[in-house]
Design a protein around this motif. Structure first.
Motif, PDB file in Angstrom:
ATOM      1  N   ASP A 195       0.815  -1.223   0.000  1.00  0.00           N
ATOM      2  CA  ASP A 195       0.000   0.000   0.000  1.00  0.00           C
ATOM      3  C   ASP A 195       0.844   1.267   0.000  1.00  0.00           C
ATOM      4  O   ASP A 195       0.378   2.335   0.400  1.00  0.00           O
ATOM      5  N   GLY A 196       2.087   1.145  -0.446  1.00  0.00           N
ATOM      6  CA  GLY A 196       2.943   2.312  -0.549  1.00  0.00           C
ATOM      7  C   GLY A 196       3.464   2.829   0.777  1.00  0.00           C
ATOM      8  O   GLY A 196       3.939   3.965   0.870  1.00  0.00           O
ATOM      9  N   LYS A 197       3.405   1.999   1.821  1.00  0.00           N
ATOM     10  CA  LYS A 197       3.922   2.425   3.130  1.00  0.00           C
ATOM     11  C   LYS A 197       5.449   2.414   3.104  1.00  0.00           C
ATOM     12  O   LYS A 197       6.070   1.572   2.464  1.00  0.00           O
ATOM     13  N   LYS A 198       6.038   3.329   3.841  1.00  0.00           N
ATOM     14  CA  LYS A 198       7.498   3.510   3.798  1.00  0.00           C
ATOM     15  C   LYS A 198       8.255   2.695   4.837  1.00  0.00           C
ATOM     16  O   LYS A 198       9.448   2.451   4.688  1.00  0.00           O
ATOM     17  N   LYS A 199       7.585   2.263   5.921  1.00  0.00           N
ATOM     18  CA  LYS A 199       8.257   1.584   7.018  1.00  0.00           C
ATOM     19  C   LYS A 199       7.512   0.304   7.396  1.00  0.00           C
ATOM     20  O   LYS A 199       6.346   0.133   7.037  1.00  0.00           O
ATOM     21  N   LEU A 253       0.243 -10.863  26.216  1.00  0.00           N
ATOM     22  CA  LEU A 253       0.955 -10.138  25.162  1.00  0.00           C
ATOM     23  C   LEU A 253       0.122 -10.072  23.891  1.00  0.00           C
ATOM     24  O   LEU A 253       0.036  -9.015  23.251  1.00  0.00           O
ATOM     25  N   VAL A 254      -0.498 -11.176  23.512  1.00  0.00           N
ATOM     26  CA  VAL A 254      -1.344 -11.181  22.324  1.00  0.00           C
ATOM     27  C   VAL A 254      -2.503 -10.204  22.488  1.00  0.00           C
ATOM     28  O   VAL A 254      -2.870  -9.487  21.547  1.00  0.00           O
ATOM     29  N   ASP A 255      -3.090 -10.138  23.668  1.00  0.00           N
ATOM     30  CA  ASP A 255      -4.175  -9.183  23.924  1.00  0.00           C
ATOM     31  C   ASP A 255      -3.710  -7.750  23.683  1.00  0.00           C
ATOM     32  O   ASP A 255      -4.434  -6.936  23.096  1.00  0.00           O
ATOM     33  N   ILE A 256      -2.495  -7.437  24.130  1.00  0.00           N
ATOM     34  CA  ILE A 256      -1.949  -6.087  23.933  1.00  0.00           C
ATOM     35  C   ILE A 256      -1.704  -5.833  22.448  1.00  0.00           C
ATOM     36  O   ILE A 256      -2.059  -4.765  21.922  1.00  0.00           O
ATOM     37  N   PHE A 257      -1.091  -6.795  21.766  1.00  0.00           N
ATOM     38  CA  PHE A 257      -0.868  -6.642  20.326  1.00  0.00           C
ATOM     39  C   PHE A 257      -2.186  -6.409  19.592  1.00  0.00           C
ATOM     40  O   PHE A 257      -2.299  -5.517  18.745  1.00  0.00           O
ATOM     41  N   ASN A 258      -3.190  -7.213  19.903  1.00  0.00           N
ATOM     42  CA  ASN A 258      -4.482  -7.084  19.222  1.00  0.00           C
ATOM     43  C   ASN A 258      -5.146  -5.739  19.505  1.00  0.00           C
ATOM     44  O   ASN A 258      -5.797  -5.157  18.625  1.00  0.00           O
ATOM     45  N   LYS A 259      -4.991  -5.245  20.700  1.00  0.00           N
ATOM     46  CA  LYS A 259      -5.574  -3.958  21.091  1.00  0.00           C
ATOM     47  C   LYS A 259      -5.046  -2.826  20.224  1.00  0.00           C
ATOM     48  O   LYS A 259      -5.789  -1.901  19.848  1.00  0.00           O
ATOM     49  N   TYR A 260      -3.770  -2.906  19.863  1.00  0.00           N
ATOM     50  CA  TYR A 260      -3.123  -1.818  19.130  1.00  0.00           C
ATOM     51  C   TYR A 260      -2.832  -2.142  17.664  1.00  0.00           C
ATOM     52  O   TYR A 260      -2.191  -1.346  16.972  1.00  0.00           O
ATOM     53  N   GLY A 261      -3.268  -3.290  17.198  1.00  0.00           N
ATOM     54  CA  GLY A 261      -3.057  -3.632  15.789  1.00  0.00           C
ATOM     55  C   GLY A 261      -1.629  -3.995  15.448  1.00  0.00           C
ATOM     56  O   GLY A 261      -1.188  -3.836  14.306  1.00  0.00           O
ATOM     57  N   ILE A 262      -0.871  -4.496  16.422  1.00  0.00           N
ATOM     58  CA  ILE A 262       0.515  -4.905  16.218  1.00  0.00           C
ATOM     59  C   ILE A 262       0.540  -6.379  15.825  1.00  0.00           C
ATOM     60  O   ILE A 262      -0.201  -7.198  16.369  1.00  0.00           O
ATOM     61  N   LYS A 263       1.409  -6.746  14.891  1.00  0.00           N
ATOM     62  CA  LYS A 263       1.525  -8.135  14.445  1.00  0.00           C
ATOM     63  C   LYS A 263       2.756  -8.785  15.085  1.00  0.00           C
ATOM     64  O   LYS A 263       3.833  -8.181  15.138  1.00  0.00           O
ATOM     65  N   GLY A 264       2.593 -10.036  15.518  1.00  0.00           N
ATOM     66  CA  GLY A 264       3.715 -10.738  16.124  1.00  0.00           C
ATOM     67  C   GLY A 264       3.931 -12.114  15.538  1.00  0.00           C
ATOM     68  O   GLY A 264       3.011 -12.742  15.009  1.00  0.00           O
ATOM     69  N   THR A 265       5.163 -12.588  15.638  1.00  0.00           N
ATOM     70  CA  THR A 265       5.523 -13.971  15.316  1.00  0.00           C
ATOM     71  C   THR A 265       5.892 -14.653  16.622  1.00  0.00           C
ATOM     72  O   THR A 265       6.704 -14.126  17.400  1.00  0.00           O
ATOM     73  N   PHE A 266       5.293 -15.825  16.859  1.00  0.00           N
ATOM     74  CA  PHE A 266       5.502 -16.537  18.114  1.00  0.00           C
ATOM     75  C   PHE A 266       6.180 -17.873  17.824  1.00  0.00           C
ATOM     76  O   PHE A 266       5.621 -18.729  17.132  1.00  0.00           O
ATOM     77  N   ASN A 267       7.380 -18.015  18.348  1.00  0.00           N
ATOM     78  CA  ASN A 267       8.233 -19.177  18.094  1.00  0.00           C
ATOM     79  C   ASN A 267       8.030 -20.185  19.225  1.00  0.00           C
ATOM     80  O   ASN A 267       8.356 -19.897  20.377  1.00  0.00           O
ATOM     81  N   LEU A 268       7.491 -21.368  18.879  1.00  0.00           N
ATOM     82  CA  LEU A 268       6.978 -22.290  19.886  1.00  0.00           C
ATOM     83  C   LEU A 268       7.719 -23.615  19.917  1.00  0.00           C
ATOM     84  O   LEU A 268       8.098 -24.152  18.874  1.00  0.00           O
ATOM     85  N   LYS A 301      10.526   6.535  14.317  1.00  0.00           N
ATOM     86  CA  LYS A 301       9.528   7.514  13.866  1.00  0.00           C
ATOM     87  C   LYS A 301      10.182   8.685  13.138  1.00  0.00           C
ATOM     88  O   LYS A 301       9.548   9.341  12.300  1.00  0.00           O
ATOM     89  N   ASN A 302      11.441   8.940  13.467  1.00  0.00           N
ATOM     90  CA  ASN A 302      12.143  10.077  12.868  1.00  0.00           C
ATOM     91  C   ASN A 302      13.293   9.639  11.966  1.00  0.00           C
ATOM     92  O   ASN A 302      14.261  10.377  11.784  1.00  0.00           O
ATOM     93  N   VAL A 303      13.171   8.459  11.388  1.00  0.00           N
ATOM     94  CA  VAL A 303      14.234   7.936  10.544  1.00  0.00           C
ATOM     95  C   VAL A 303      14.434   8.870   9.345  1.00  0.00           C
ATOM     96  O   VAL A 303      13.468   9.432   8.812  1.00  0.00           O
ATOM     97  N   PHE A 320      -1.100   2.438  14.827  1.00  0.00           N
ATOM     98  CA  PHE A 320      -1.958   3.231  13.947  1.00  0.00           C
ATOM     99  C   PHE A 320      -1.216   4.357  13.227  1.00  0.00           C
ATOM    100  O   PHE A 320      -1.748   5.450  13.035  1.00  0.00           O
ATOM    101  N   ASP A 321       0.015   4.077  12.841  1.00  0.00           N
ATOM    102  CA  ASP A 321       0.806   5.012  12.051  1.00  0.00           C
ATOM    103  C   ASP A 321       0.550   4.696  10.577  1.00  0.00           C
ATOM    104  O   ASP A 321       0.843   3.596  10.114  1.00  0.00           O
ATOM    105  N   GLU A 322       0.008   5.641   9.832  1.00  0.00           N
ATOM    106  CA  GLU A 322      -0.366   5.402   8.437  1.00  0.00           C
ATOM    107  C   GLU A 322       0.831   5.109   7.541  1.00  0.00           C
ATOM    108  O   GLU A 322       0.668   4.605   6.432  1.00  0.00           O
ATOM    109  N   ASP A 323       2.029   5.411   8.023  1.00  0.00           N
ATOM    110  CA  ASP A 323       3.233   5.188   7.218  1.00  0.00           C
ATOM    111  C   ASP A 323       3.901   3.852   7.524  1.00  0.00           C
ATOM    112  O   ASP A 323       4.928   3.527   6.948  1.00  0.00           O
ATOM    113  N   VAL A 324       3.322   3.078   8.455  1.00  0.00           N
ATOM    114  CA  VAL A 324       3.954   1.831   8.912  1.00  0.00           C
ATOM    115  C   VAL A 324       3.107   0.624   8.551  1.00  0.00           C
ATOM    116  O   VAL A 324       1.892   0.606   8.754  1.00  0.00           O
ATOM    117  N   TRP A 325       3.767  -0.395   8.032  1.00  0.00           N
ATOM    118  CA  TRP A 325       3.146  -1.695   7.785  1.00  0.00           C
ATOM    119  C   TRP A 325       3.439  -2.582   8.989  1.00  0.00           C
ATOM    120  O   TRP A 325       4.594  -2.823   9.327  1.00  0.00           O
TER     121      TRP A 325
END
Length: 266
Positions: free
Chosen positions: A10-14, A30-45, A169-171, A207-212
């Protein structure tokens, strides 16, 4: 005509990705927190640990990690450089099979137990169907790895992660496709009594529009798709043979190349 690989979907820069190991019961919070804020995680089991305290149960794996990624961490967490080659095959392939049975999709990623690996081990992973594996060697940078089988993260969450997020955020604008990769263990928040750290981080990062916000395998899939593009000799025509759309920069403009599309750029 100037062509650059500068964009994520979607043309996101980061991009931001998270990676957490071992599958202890604290992953639930941790998953509850990620889901609350729309963060994606990989869980190594470690599939050999399921149903024993303090690990999650196999019956909850599919639902708990839904929307995230489940990846290999071996059956029971050995040092991979200190086992026979036959045991290496078992530890990775059996973990893959166990996890795939539970989640219903191909498990293609991994994190090295204890961060223990060498180049010889890394080279063997492709033959086991593993396309990336994360180390514990922090780079403090936002660079895409040159070798996904030795994928060094940006930092552990205890390594001034809030300050690092401010840097992200200021890269600088000249930084191409910055990727912020955070790793850790959910039990560390419980042990150290600092759940507010990951809550604050996710709230600030969200919820940063510039971040995937992506899982590890989504990052790998996208970068591989970008690198699979076929260009004409003069760069005026591009073909995307991959199964996913990608975005490239052409003379400063974001251009989408759909899956299977042959596109004229000028």
């Amino acid at each position: 005509m100037r062509i650059r690989f500068s964009y994520y979907p979607d043309g996101k820069k980061k991009a931001l990705t998270m990676s957490y190991d071992d599958g202890q019961v604290y992953d639930r919070r941790l998953v509850d927190i990620f889901n609350k804020y729309g963060i994606k995680g990989t869980f190594n089991l470690n599939s050999g640990m399921f149903d024993a305290e303090p690990y999650v149960s196999k019956d909850e794996i599919k639902e708990l990690y839904d929307g995230h990624e489940v990846a290999v961490h071996t059956v029971d967490h050995p040092y991979l450089t200190l086992i026979p080659k036959e045991e290496l095959v078992y530890q990775i392939m059996e973990d893959r099979k166990n996890l795939e049975t539970l989640v219903g999709y191909q498990v293609r990623g991994m994190a090295y137990p204890f961060g223990d690996y060498n180049h010889k081990v890394a080279k063997k992973l492709k033959s086991f169907g593993i396309e990336y594996s994360r180390t514990v060697n922090s780079t403090k940078s936002f660079r895409i790895p040159s070798d996904f089988l030795e994928w060094h993260p940006t930092c552990h969450h205890d390594q001034d992660v809030i300050e690092k997020l401010k840097d992200f955020k200021n890269v600088p604008k000249w930084e191409q496709m910055p990727l912020f990769y955070v790793w850790g263990h959910s039990f560390e928040f419980e042990r150290n009594g600092n759940w507010e750290l990951i809550e604050e981080f996710c709230k600030m990062a969200a919820f940063d529009e510039d971040v995937w916000y992506a899982t590890n395998i989504e990052i790998v899939n996208y970068i591989n798709a970008l690198k699979s593009l076929k260009f004409s000799a003069d760069g005026s025509i591009v073909y995307n043979p991959s199964a996913i759309p990608v975005w490239i920069e052409v003379d400063g403009e974001a251009i989408k190349i759909d899956s299977g599309e042959m596109k004229k750029l000028k």
